[in-house]
Design an enzyme around this catalytic site. Structure first.
Site, PDB file in Angstrom:
ATOM      1  N   VAL A   1       0.443   4.208  -2.706  1.00 14.11           N
ATOM      2  CA  VAL A   1      -0.194   5.471  -2.347  1.00 14.11           C
ATOM      3  C   VAL A   1       0.676   6.660  -2.754  1.00 14.11           C
ATOM      4  CG1 VAL A   1      -0.881   6.920  -0.403  1.00 14.11           C
ATOM      5  CG2 VAL A   1      -1.640   4.549  -0.505  1.00 14.11           C
TER       6      VAL A   1
ATOM      7  N   CYS B   1       0.817  -1.215   0.000  1.00 12.30           N
ATOM      8  CA  CYS B   1       0.000   0.000   0.000  1.00 12.30           C
ATOM      9  C   CYS B   1       0.853   1.268   0.000  1.00 12.30           C
ATOM     10  CB  CYS B   1      -0.905   0.016   1.227  1.00 12.30           C
ATOM     11  SG  CYS B   1      -2.104  -1.296   1.319  1.00 12.30           S
TER      12      CYS B   1
END
Length: 514
Positions: free
Chosen positions: A158, A154
């Protein structure tokens, strides 16, 4: 506390008086602070078993409780470990990779090689290029892989880290150290899709990147088999054994069987796996068969559209699924079905006849990955069971539900069979209380459901942490079908024994034959 002369496990340790005292003090403290009202807890608990709560539970969208899926990098790691001398490398935080490694290790009871570049707070702000440059060189120097398989978590996604650019930068700064190391990569954001999406993304990228520069020259005898996210190592072995009966050029692409099934003695960091040369020449195969359609959606597009190769899907779980796989191999190779396979099929059918009276009419709740469920539910219907609740948390938006409904419609009690795409195991809890079943089939996380609902759990799926060696067996092919029969039927018989064990009360149907 522990006694060095009498080490006990956690189950007995926490029953010791000193631990019980700590626990009671904790409960009293929480109660005194107003955080526990036992009567209110009991009231709410009963309400969560009602139809009223069920409606609210099934309408839930903003939160997941007890998910029946994992995240993308987990699947990407499985792909990496399916190739020889390959080290999976996760561009992200160390904690994420520790989770992936422990998840696999607890299921397979074997070490799981995987490294990360340990992105921290500064990398989250400024990007992870520096981590990538150091991490790739360290991985290469320490573990000496032939290939490094890079995925993302993640954090990297991101902030928008570009893997291709980062790997080019890492090679340029490596002063020649990475010149002979293959580095494949795929973006695998954890916040979308699931582990099967990550498997698909990494398999697609690996095949495309290995094929770069390979002269395309079709080998009419070569057939690729992509197993998908397969947690049953015995299934990989079974599929390879069946394939071998049809020819020596049927090659499994992403063969992680040996990596998680090593022998005692000196540990080998890399074990088995598809040869890198076979990965590079996969583009030249006559055809590719995927055993998990929904774990290879993106991969299929590359094989069909870019490689212009025949692409087939088969799901060799149960009788009809295995029949379809065997007949597809016969069709593609132009060979007759071997007598050995016909004999295996006859024995499987005989075993089905033996077990049919016990499985027939049993209501089943089952959960798991999309392809696992298609195969298992087909098998349950073949055995006359009623798949009352089919829960697929990571169900694809297109196609899967219609395929599942077509399978359920073959049951003469299809009106009692329900499909629940996108639902988690907390939603299943409501279904079990309001529309109970006889048995559950699923992974270890059904243990809480069993304790809550008292519905027996038959452990088939991924992950399974609290039982040993089930992953060594096959659930595919005719012999794998006999394993499924054994587990399910004996689970039913175990419960029958449990229900007839009270002397003079319930033992009128007790017998030692069954």
């Amino acid at each position: 506390m522990q006694d060095i002369d009498n080490i006990v496990n956690g189950q007995k340790l926490f029953l010791k008086p000193e631990y019980q005292e700590v626990l009671n003090n904790k409960k009293q403290f929480e109660g005194n602070m107003g955080s526990i009202d036992s009567s209110k807890v009991d009231e709410i608990q009963e309400w969560t078993k009602s139809w009223d709560y069920r409606e609210k539970n099934l309408a839930r969208e903003a939160i997941t409780v007890n998910p029946a899926k994992a995240c993308q990098p987990l699947g990407a790691i499985m792909v990496g470990l399916g190739f020889e001398n390959t080290m999976p490398y996760v561009h992200g935080s160390h904690g994420c990779v520790a989770y992936f490694r422990s998840y696999f290790t607890r299921h397979f009871k074997e070490p799981t090689p995987c490294v990360s570049d340990s992105m921290s707070e500064s990398a989250a702000v400024f990007g992870g290029l520096s981590n990538m440059k150091d991490g790739i060189r360290n991985c290469n120097a320490l573990y000496k892989p032939e290939m490094i398989s890079v995925s993302t978590t993640c954090m990297a996604e991101v902030i928008g880290d570009d893997l291709n650019a980062f790997i080019i930068g890492a090679r340029e700064d490596a002063e020649g150290e990475l010149d002979n190391t293959i580095i494949t990569h795929a973006h695998t954001p954890s916040f979308v899709g699931s582990h099967i999406t990550g498997y698909d993304n990494m398999m697609k990228s690996t095949l495309e990147q290995l094929a770069e520069g390979v002269e395309k020259k079709v080998d009419e005898e070569r057939i690729n088999i992509i197993p998908g996210f397969e947690p049953y190592l015995g299934s990989l072995k079974e599929i390879k054994k069946i394939s071998k009966m049809f020819g020596d050029k049927i090659i499994m692409i992403g063969d992680h069987e040996e990596q998680w099934d090593t022998g005692a003695g000196e540990y080998k960091l890399y074990a088995g796996g598809t040869k890198l040369e076979d990965g590079k020449t996969a583009i030249n195969a006559k055809a590719t068969i995927s055993l998990q359609k929904y774990s290879s959606i993106a991969t299929a597009k590359t094989i069909k559209n870019k490689w212009r190769q025949t692409f087939e899907t088969c799901n060799p779980i149960g009788l009809s699924g295995t029949d379809a796989f065997v007949m597809k191999l016969a069709e593609l190779t132009g060979k007759e079905v071997p007598a050995e396979l016909k004999d295996q099929r006859a024995k499987f059918v005989d075993a089905m006849q033996d077990s049919y009276p016990y499985m027939h009419g049993k209501k089943i709740a089952i959960w798991g990955d999309p392809d696992f469920l298609l195969g298992m539910v087909s098998f349950l219907v073949e055995m006359g069971s009623i798949p009352t609740h089919v829960v697929c948390h990571n169900a694809p938006r297109k196609g899967w539900e219609a395929e599942m409904r077509a399978i359920l419609d073959k049951s003469n009690r299809s009106d009692e069979c329900n499909i629940w795409p996108g639902k988690d195991l907390w939603a299943l809890r409501s279904l079990l209380f309001t529309e109970p079943v006889d048995f559950m089939i699923g992974n270890v996380y059904g243990k809480e459901l069993y304790r809550d609902t008292k519905i027996p759990l038959i452990r088939i799926g991924f992950p399974i942490f609290d039982r040993h060696h089930l992953h060594r067996y096959s659930i595919s092919g005719y012999e794998g079908g006999i394993n499924l029969l054994t587990w399910i039927t004996n689970g039913i018989l175990d419960q029958l024994d449990e229900e007839t064990k009270s002397i003079g009360e319930t033992d009128y149907f007790f017998d030692a034959v069954r």
